[in-house]
Design a protein around this motif. Sequence first.
Motif, short mmCIF file in Angstrom:
data_model
loop_
_atom_site.label_atom_id
_atom_site.label_comp_id
_atom_site.label_asym_id
_atom_site.label_seq_id
_atom_site.Cartn_x
_atom_site.Cartn_y
_atom_site.Cartn_z
N GLY A 237 15.16 -11.05 10.46
CA GLY A 237 16.63 -10.74 9.80
C GLY A 237 16.85 -8.90 9.98
O GLY A 237 17.85 -8.77 9.08
N ILE A 238 15.98 -8.59 10.38
CA ILE A 238 16.30 -7.11 10.13
C ILE A 238 17.06 -6.38 11.52
O ILE A 238 16.93 -6.99 13.25
N ASP A 239 17.98 -5.74 11.38
CA ASP A 239 18.43 -5.02 12.64
C ASP A 239 17.89 -3.88 13.23
O ASP A 239 17.99 -2.64 13.05
N LYS C 75 22.15 -18.87 7.71
CA LYS C 75 21.01 -18.27 8.55
C LYS C 75 19.51 -18.05 7.93
O LYS C 75 18.91 -17.90 8.70
N LYS C 76 19.59 -17.83 6.66
CA LYS C 76 17.58 -17.76 5.54
C LYS C 76 17.50 -18.60 5.81
O LYS C 76 16.14 -18.58 5.76
N LYS C 103 12.95 -9.46 2.62
CA LYS C 103 14.25 -9.05 2.59
C LYS C 103 14.36 -8.76 1.13
O LYS C 103 15.27 -8.18 0.80
N GLN C 104 13.29 -9.65 0.43
CA GLN C 104 13.34 -9.47 -1.18
C GLN C 104 12.19 -8.25 -2.02
O GLN C 104 12.11 -8.27 -2.84
N LEU C 105 11.62 -7.37 -1.39
CA LEU C 105 10.47 -7.06 -1.35
C LEU C 105 11.28 -5.49 -1.67
O LEU C 105 12.22 -5.28 -0.63
#
Lengths: 338, 421, 257
Positions: A237-239, C75-76, C103-105
Motif C-alpha cells: 500500500g505504499i505510494d 483494499k486493506k 501502515k500502523q507503525l
Amino acid sequence: MSTGYRNLNRKRIFVIVLMAIVMILLIFADLFTGSSNMSVKEAIDILLDGPSNESKYHFILWAVRMPMTMTCLGVGASLALAGGQMQTILQNPLASPYTLGISSAAGFGAALSVVTGFPFIPISWINISVSALIFALGTSALIFTLCKRNADTKTMILIGIVVTFLFSALQSLMQYLASQEQLSEIMHWMFGSLSKASSQGAVVCIACFVFIFILSMGSTWQLTCLSAGEERAKSLGIDTERLRRKIYLCSSLLTAVSVSYVGSIGFIGLVAPHLARSYVGDDQRFLLVLSPIMGAIILLAASIVAKIMKPGEIIPVGIITNLVGVSFLLYLLLRKRL
Amino acid sequence: MKNRSIQRIVASTLAFVMTLGMCACGTTTSEQEYGSESASVEASSSNSVESTEEVLAENEEKSEVTVTDLAGREVTVSLPVENAYLGYYYENFLAVVGPDAFTRVKATSLYDTEGYANTLATIYKENVEGYTDMVDVGSTLQDNFDVEKLIELECDVAIMGQYQYDAIEDKVNLLEEAGIPVVIIDYSTATEETHIASTEILGKVFGVEDRAGEIIENYKAGMANVRDIVSKISETKTTFHEFQSVISTYSEVGVSDFATYLFGRYLSQAGADDIAFPIAETAESGRSTTLDMEYILDKDPEVWFIIGGETANDETDGIVMGYGISEEDLIASAKGMIDSRPGFTNLSAVKNDQIYCVENNTLRTLRDYIIIEYIAKVLYPDEFADLDPEKEFEEYSKKYLPSVPTDGTFIYHLEVADIES
Amino acid sequence: MRERCNMELKIQDIKVSFGDKKVLKGVNLELSGEGLYAVVGVNGTGKSVLMKSLAGIQAYSGKTILTDGDEACPKKDIAYVPQATNLNSSLTAFEMVLLGKVKQLRLRVPDDVISEVYEVMDRLKIRNLENQKFASLSGGQKQLVIMAQALLSKPKLLLLDEPTSALDLYHQLNLLSLAGQYCKESGAMAIIIMHDLSQAARFCKKIAVLKDGKVFRFGKPKEVLTEQIIRDVFNVDAEIGCSGSGYTTVLPVAITT
C-alpha cells in the motif's frame, strides 16, 4: 513473551550511542589538531572559556578550527544521509548523492561563475558558491519535474546519466574558454576542500541537515518497505512514486548545499550508509540516524589525517576520502570473493 | 498534492536565498575586535604629512600609520614593524626597505618565489640577511595557505599581492579580526601608478620613506624621459614578444601580453606596436594570449623579444637567463629555436638580426623602467642613443641591492649567427 | 478473535493490455465462500496479471466486487504474496513480517504489534528464524516469511502467486496446508496460482482454468480436470485417476504432437 526483537533493537540503539560518542571524541580530536602548537590542555581550557578573543590561540580554536570542524560535521552528515536515501530510492547499493548529476551541475555553476562572474555578487568568495547552488537546485527541480509523470527507478537513473553528461560537457566548455588562472581556480574549486569553511557556511549546512532529517523521519517505515522491494512496497500500500519524489527532493537539497559549499567530497555518500547498514541492518529508523553519524566520523577522521600527515601542509580532504573509499570498495569486493 | 510539493520547494528555496543573503550582507560574527593594539583609531596624520610622522616615530614608542592599499582598502598599521608577513615581490622589498629588509620579515610563502625562480631564491638564501629565518606558511598558488600558522606567529602586518587577495579574500577578514592588518600591494600590473603606490606603502609601513621616495623619483624620471622621446617618434616599429617559460618545445609559441598588462604595457610605453595588441578586442581573457605561428609570419614583425627565465630541467626548451647564467649558457639554450619554427628564417626580425632576450624576474620590479629603456633603445637606437640600460642596471643593483651578487645575464642581444645550426 | 467472514468475490469482464498486446480479454468469475481456489493455465495466459489486478497493483478495466456478508471490503483486506524466492533484503525475518502492518507503525513499535508478529511466526513455525537476514534464508523459508507478512494483516482475500513453484515437496505441502488452515479458521478466501494440477485438486475446492486471456472452465476439480480439457489447454496427454482418499489425480504422460 519473548523479546528477541526488543533485544535486537536495544543492541542497535547501543551501537548508535557508541558511534555518537566516537563522533564526539573525533570532534574534540579535530579541534585539538592543527599546525599551530596548541597543547591539548590549553585547547581544553580554551573550549571551556567559550567563544572569545583573549589570545591568539583562542582565536585560532574558535574562529579558524571550529568552523572547519562544524563543516565536517554538517557536510559528512548531509552527504551520508543523502547517499543512504539515494541508495534506497534507486534500489542500488552503488548509488551515491552524485548519481543524479547534482555534483556536475554544481561544478558547472562554479566554472561559469569563475569565467563570467555570474551571479555578480560583490563578495567574491560567496559568488561561486551561490552560482553552484543555483545550478544544483535548479537541476534537481528540473529532474523532479521530469519525473513527475513517471518516477520509477529506471527513468530516474537514465535522467541522472543524461544530466551528468550534459553538465560535464558544459563544464569542459567553460574550462576551454577559461584563462590559465581561471582554469586552476576551477580545478581547485571542484576538489573537495575544507579550506572554504566559514562559520556562516557551517551554520547553513547544519541547519539544512537538521531540517531534512526531521522531514525524513516521518517516512522511515515507508522507506524500509521500499528497501524490501518495489513490488512488496506497492502491494503493502505504499505510494512508491510519491515517496521517491519526496525523498529525492530532500536528498538533492542536502547534496546541493554540501557541494556548493565545499566542492565535491566523494565516497562518503557511498560508504557511510553501507557501514551503518552493517551495524544496524535495513531498518530505516536506525539507519537514518546512524548513517549521518558514520558520515561525520569518516569526514572528521579524514580531516584529522589530512592535518597530521604532512604537518604544515593542508591536503584537500577530498583526496583522502577518495583513497579511503577506494580501499573500502576493494575490501568489499575481496570479502565477497572469500 | 502537487501544490504542496511546489510550495515546499518555493519555501525552502526562499529560506535558503534569504539565509545566504543575510550571511553575505552581514558582517561576520560575534567575535569582537581583539586586543587594543590594532584598535582602529585612525592616525591624525594624513598620507602626505610624512615629516610629522617621522617626528612622531622618534618621540613615541608606538605610533600608527593609515594607508590606502592597492585593493582600495584603508588599513591602519602599528609601527614599528619588525615581524611582517611578506608573500611575494622579494626584490622590490629588498630594494625599498634596505639590505636588512628580511630581518623584519617573520613569515612568507616560499613557493611563490622558489617554485618559479629557484636560482634567485637560492642566491637570496645565501646572501640576504634574515632570509633563512622566515617561516613558510604555505602558498595560495598551491591551495595550502595556512591561516592558523600565520595567526600563531602574531605578525605585525601581512603584506600580500593582489593575486593572493583574490584567492583568499574571506581569510583576509579572519586575519584582520585576529589583529593582523593586511595590506595589499601590486607590482604585477606594472603601471607607473601601481608601482609608485606600492612603493609608497612599503615606505610608510616599514618607516623608510626617504629611501622609497628616492627610488620613486628615479623611476619617475626614467619613465618621463622615455615618454618624452617616444612622443616624438613618428614611425613605430612592429614587435613580437613571447614568454618562453610556459613552453616545453620550441615548436610551441609562448604567451604574449596585451597592451594593458606587463610586458605588453612595457612595449607600448616604449613606443612599440606589438602584433598581439589588435587581438585584444576579440579575446576572451583580458591579459594575454598565445599567438598562432601563421599569424606571426603574416604580420612579419621587425623585432622579436623573448622573455626567458629559469627552466626547470634540461628536457624542456626555452631561453635560459638570470643569475649565474653566462652568455654561453644562453646561446646553448637557444640552439634549434629558429629551425623548429618553419618559416621563421624569413621573418624580418631574424633576417635583420633583431632578437633580444629579457629575463623574466626583472619584470614586475622597480627596475622595469630600465627594461622599457632597453626596449626603446633597441627599437629606436638613434633617438635613444644617450641611454645605457646595461649600465643603469648595474648602478641600480649596486645602490639598492648591494647584498645580492650581480653576475648573470638579464638583457641580451641574441645574434642569429650564434644560434644557427 | 475476529468473526468469521462470509466472502464473495465477483470478477466482471476484466481486460488488461500492454500496449497493443491484449493479455486479459474479459475474465469473468464468481467465487463464494471460504477456502482455497486454484488458477491454472499455461505460461503467458495472464494468471499473474489477473492476480496483480485483484491486488491493486495492475491497472485494469472491468469490475471486481469483494464483499464480506453485506459490506464491501476495502483494499486493506486483500493481501498479495508473490514468489519470494528471488526477493533479497538485509532486513531480518522478523522485520520483514512486521512490514505487513507498516501502515500502523509509528516511531516506536507497540508491544501488541510485536506479539502479533510472534503469533503469526509461531503459527508458521518460523519463529526461530526471527533474527536471521532475509536474504540468507532458503527459498521455502522466504516464502513462509512473506506468507506471514501477508497473514499479519488478517486479510480476507489472500492472493498467492505461484507460491510453490520453487519449493521442495515438504515446503509445498506445508505452505498449502497452512493456507488452508488459515482460511478455515477465519473464513477467508485464498486464490492460488499453481502448476501442479494434482496439488490443486488436493487442496482447492474449485479450479479456474485460464486460456487465451479468458476463463476456459471453472468448477470442482473432478469436473475441470478431464483429459480433453487438459489436452485443449495444456497440449498434454494425461491420465486422470482417483486417489485412495478420493482426490483427483493427474499424471501427465506425453505432449501432444
